[in-house]
Enzyme design. Structure first.
Site, PDB file in Angstrom:
ATOM      1  N   GLU A  26       0.844  -1.198   0.000  1.00 42.52           N
ATOM      2  CA  GLU A  26       0.000   0.000   0.000  1.00 42.52           C
ATOM      3  C   GLU A  26       0.880   1.249   0.000  1.00 42.52           C
ATOM      4  O   GLU A  26       1.984   1.255   0.570  1.00 42.52           O
ATOM      5  CB  GLU A  26      -0.900  -0.003   1.258  1.00 42.52           C
ATOM      6  CG  GLU A  26      -1.756   1.252   1.379  1.00 42.52           C
ATOM      7  CD  GLU A  26      -2.856   1.141   2.442  1.00 42.52           C
ATOM      8  OE1 GLU A  26      -2.919   0.118   3.147  1.00 42.52           O
ATOM      9  OE2 GLU A  26      -3.647   2.093   2.556  1.00 42.52           O
ATOM     10  N   ASN A 171     -11.975  -0.871  -1.124  1.00 43.09           N
ATOM     11  CA  ASN A 171     -11.321  -1.413   0.071  1.00 43.09           C
ATOM     12  C   ASN A 171     -12.127  -1.072   1.317  1.00 43.09           C
ATOM     13  O   ASN A 171     -12.493   0.101   1.516  1.00 43.09           O
ATOM     14  CB  ASN A 171      -9.921  -0.813   0.231  1.00 43.09           C
ATOM     15  CG  ASN A 171      -9.258  -1.236   1.535  1.00 43.09           C
ATOM     16  OD1 ASN A 171      -8.856  -2.401   1.669  1.00 43.09           O
ATOM     17  ND2 ASN A 171      -9.153  -0.333   2.490  1.00 43.09           N
ATOM     18  N   GLU A 172     -12.418  -2.062   2.131  1.00 45.20           N
ATOM     19  CA  GLU A 172     -13.062  -1.866   3.446  1.00 45.20           C
ATOM     20  C   GLU A 172     -14.141  -0.785   3.418  1.00 45.20           C
ATOM     21  O   GLU A 172     -14.161   0.122   4.258  1.00 45.20           O
ATOM     22  CB  GLU A 172     -12.011  -1.557   4.518  1.00 45.20           C
ATOM     23  CG  GLU A 172     -11.110  -2.728   4.806  1.00 45.20           C
ATOM     24  CD  GLU A 172     -10.206  -2.556   6.034  1.00 45.20           C
ATOM     25  OE1 GLU A 172     -10.132  -1.450   6.588  1.00 45.20           O
ATOM     26  OE2 GLU A 172      -9.591  -3.561   6.437  1.00 45.20           O
ATOM     27  N   GLU A 290      -6.346  -9.186   3.587  1.00 43.30           N
ATOM     28  CA  GLU A 290      -5.520  -8.506   4.594  1.00 43.30           C
ATOM     29  C   GLU A 290      -5.529  -9.370   5.838  1.00 43.30           C
ATOM     30  O   GLU A 290      -6.602  -9.608   6.421  1.00 43.30           O
ATOM     31  CB  GLU A 290      -6.048  -7.100   4.923  1.00 43.30           C
ATOM     32  CG  GLU A 290      -5.803  -6.101   3.819  1.00 43.30           C
ATOM     33  CD  GLU A 290      -6.139  -4.667   4.217  1.00 43.30           C
ATOM     34  OE1 GLU A 290      -5.961  -4.311   5.407  1.00 43.30           O
ATOM     35  OE2 GLU A 290      -6.577  -3.915   3.335  1.00 43.30           O
TER      36      GLU A 290
HETATM   37  O1  AHR Z   1      -3.051  -2.527   6.181  1.00 47.62           O
HETATM   38  C1  AHR Z   1      -3.294  -1.356   6.861  1.00 47.62           C
HETATM   39  C2  AHR Z   1      -4.745  -0.897   6.728  1.00 47.62           C
HETATM   40  O2  AHR Z   1      -5.561  -1.784   7.420  1.00 47.62           O
HETATM   41  C3  AHR Z   1      -5.314  -0.877   5.342  1.00 47.62           C
HETATM   42  O3  AHR Z   1      -5.029   0.294   4.679  1.00 47.62           O
HETATM   43  C4  AHR Z   1      -6.781  -1.019   5.573  1.00 47.62           C
HETATM   44  O4  AHR Z   1      -7.431  -1.662   4.518  1.00 47.62           O
HETATM   45  C5  AHR Z   1      -6.870  -1.783   6.887  1.00 47.62           C
HETATM   46  O5  AHR Z   1      -7.735  -1.186   7.773  1.00 47.62           O
END
Ligand code: AHR
Length: 496
Positions: A26, A171-172, A290
């Site tokens: 990231e 993402n999330e 993740e």
């Molecule tokens: O991996 C760190 C963070 O954790 C990521 O950016 C997010 O998707 C998660 O909350």
């Protein structure tokens, strides 16, 4: 203490998908800048890529790496990260309150993937980004030419399309912290629209919809159900995320595998349920994209700096034993989990730390390396007869955690076993009903001693694997696992 693992190579859950050994990079802290990319380092090549980082990561044999976020992607404009570097804008990164120089973008990531011999897994921005910009990224990456964005890629010096297969639809998006977070119904529509457009541009791609970002979030499973019900026909995977924290002490922490199994049981139930509702034959799988231990370095603000020190977790031995349990759980659920990404890979909650002139391998590197290199073929169903121990609020938990792979062609079997007990070594007998073990090919063990020890720049080998204590006795394999510890043994077998 003694335990027995009973096996029959006909009893398995299917083939292990190598993509469960994926990674995640990231734009966060020093993951990209000063991690994989650092033109000022004497260890970088002419493109600014850190060769030592590539060499170390290559040992993990990662088949795919997810990029560019994470929370970062939800306010990222991919178009600002392509073209001549001097024209790329410096932008504030909402997620980590840092400055993004855009020096490293999609094309640099693709080049880096080529060097690492891994495949890209891209996330599109479905937070502040539009469905059409997501489609344009597919056009940029996967169309051969003759259109605005595919020709732009060619002009940028990349004649061949990248052929990216795996695409995360944001993402999330269930998390209130996420840029562009919306209720499940809104995200479900957005994700389905994006998936339809993206697949319309390239019918070979696979999509990963955002599932829940954790089991503790109030909308857990409701969110996932909504997303799956709405987008079932255009979604191939639903994502799961988990970061483990050592909040109740080591006995509890070392039973983390129980929680991973539980999350996967939840997803199996939900996916079966929605498939039933839809009267569908289609299979949607889990992308556990993740996962890791993360509870110490939790500061979220980079003070508007470029490449701030963020989330630089230092890992100890017990963290490594928890990571082993994640991977063992994924192996046992090989019919459900087809993609998984350790979060992350360099500097940020990572198995590798860098400074300008060197690299440090952290404890969590080793279980990943060992399991990724040995797990091949089918995932066998281990019948484990084990004593239990008191794992705090988790109650009585089996001391022995196990996963096993068997490759039919080579007849090699690899057994992965953990001893969760803090105080007593564990001797495990492996009994295979239908095969004879003809020899031990290789073995690795980590564990024993002070569970809080970590590798440091001053002492980089405090946690390192050694050969496991194992042997053949009465035709069975016997492994002695230190307290607590993890062992992997690969054996040659023949028909009984
Ligand atoms: O991996 C760190 C963070 O954790 C990521 O950016 C997010 O998707 C998660 O909350």
């Amino acid at each position: 203490m003694d335990a027995t693992v009973y096996l029959d190579t006909h009893a398995h859950v299917g083939t292990i998908d190598r993509r469960i050994f994926g990674g995640f990079l990231e734009h966060l802290g020093r993951a990209v800048y000063q991690g994989v990319y650092d033109p000022e380092s004497p260890l970088a090549d002419g493109q600014g890529l850190r060769r030592d980082v590539i060499t170390a990561l290559a040992r993990l044999e990662m088949p795919c790496v997810r990029y560019p976020g994470g929370n970062f992607v939800s306010a990222y404009d991919w178009k600002q990260g392509i073209g001549p570097k001097q024209t790329r804008p410096r932008r504030p990164d909402f997620a980590w309150q840092s400055i993004e120089t855009n020096e490293f973008g999609t094309d640099e990531f693709m080049r880096w993937c080529g060097e690492l011999k891994t495949r890209p897994m891209l996330a599109v921005n479905l937070g502040t980004g539009s469905v059409s910009a997501a489609g344009e990224l597919v056009e940029y990456c996967n169309m051969s030419g003759g259109t605005l964005w595919s020709d732009q890629r060619r002009r940028n010096g990349h004649a061949d399309p990248y052929g990216v297969e795996l695409w995360c639809l944001g993402n999330e998006m269930d998390g209130p912290w996420q840029a562009g977070h919306v209720p499940a119904e809104v995200y479900a529509q957005r994700a389905a629209q994006a998936a339809k457009l993206m697949k319309g541009l390239d019918g070979t791609i696979k999509t990963i919809a955002c599932g829940s970002s954790g089991r503790g979030i109030p909308t857990y499973m409701h969110w996932d159900r909504t997303v799956l019900e709405y987008g079932w026909d255009v979604i191939d995977y639903i994502s799961a995320h988990r970061y483990s924290s050592n909040s109740e002490g080591s006995a509890h922490f070392l039973a983390e595998g129980v929680e991973i199994d539980r999350i996967l049981a939840d997803y199996r139930g939900l996916l079966d349920f929605v498939r039933g509702l839809k009267r569908s034959d289609k299979k949607v799988y889990v992308s556990f994209d993740e996962w890791n231990v993360w509870y110490r370095a939790t500061g979220m603000s980079g003070n508007w700096e470029v490449a701030p020190h963020l989330l630089e977790e230092v890992y100890n031995l017990e963290d490594a034993l928890v990571c082993a349990q994640y991977l063992m759980s994924f192996l046992r659920h090989a019919d459900l989990v087809k993609v998984a990404c350790i979060a992350q890979i360099v500097n940020v909650i990572a198995p590798i730390l860098t400074r300008r002139d060197g690299l440090l391998i952290q404890s969590i590197f080793y279980p990943f390396e060992i399991i990724s290199r040995l797990a091949r073929g089918n995932s066998l169903i281990p019948m484990v007869d084990s004593p239990v121990y008191q794992a705090g609020s988790r109650g009585d938990v089996a001391v022995c955690d196990a996963a096993v792979s068997f490759e039919v062609e080579s007849q090699k079997l690899a057994i992965f076993v953990a001893n969760r007990n803090l105080h007593a070594d564990l001797t495990v007998q492996i009994k295979i009903a239908d095969r004879i073990i003809t020899g031990i090919l290789q073995s690795r063990a980590i564990g024993g001693g002070d569970i809080k020890r970590c590798n440091t720049w001053e002492c980089p080998t405090a946690v390192e694997p050694v050969a496991a204590e194992c042997g053949l006795a009465g035709g069975h394999l016997q492994i002695k696992i230190p307290a607590p510890g993890f062992c992997a043994v690969q054996v040659a077998t023949s028909r009984r």
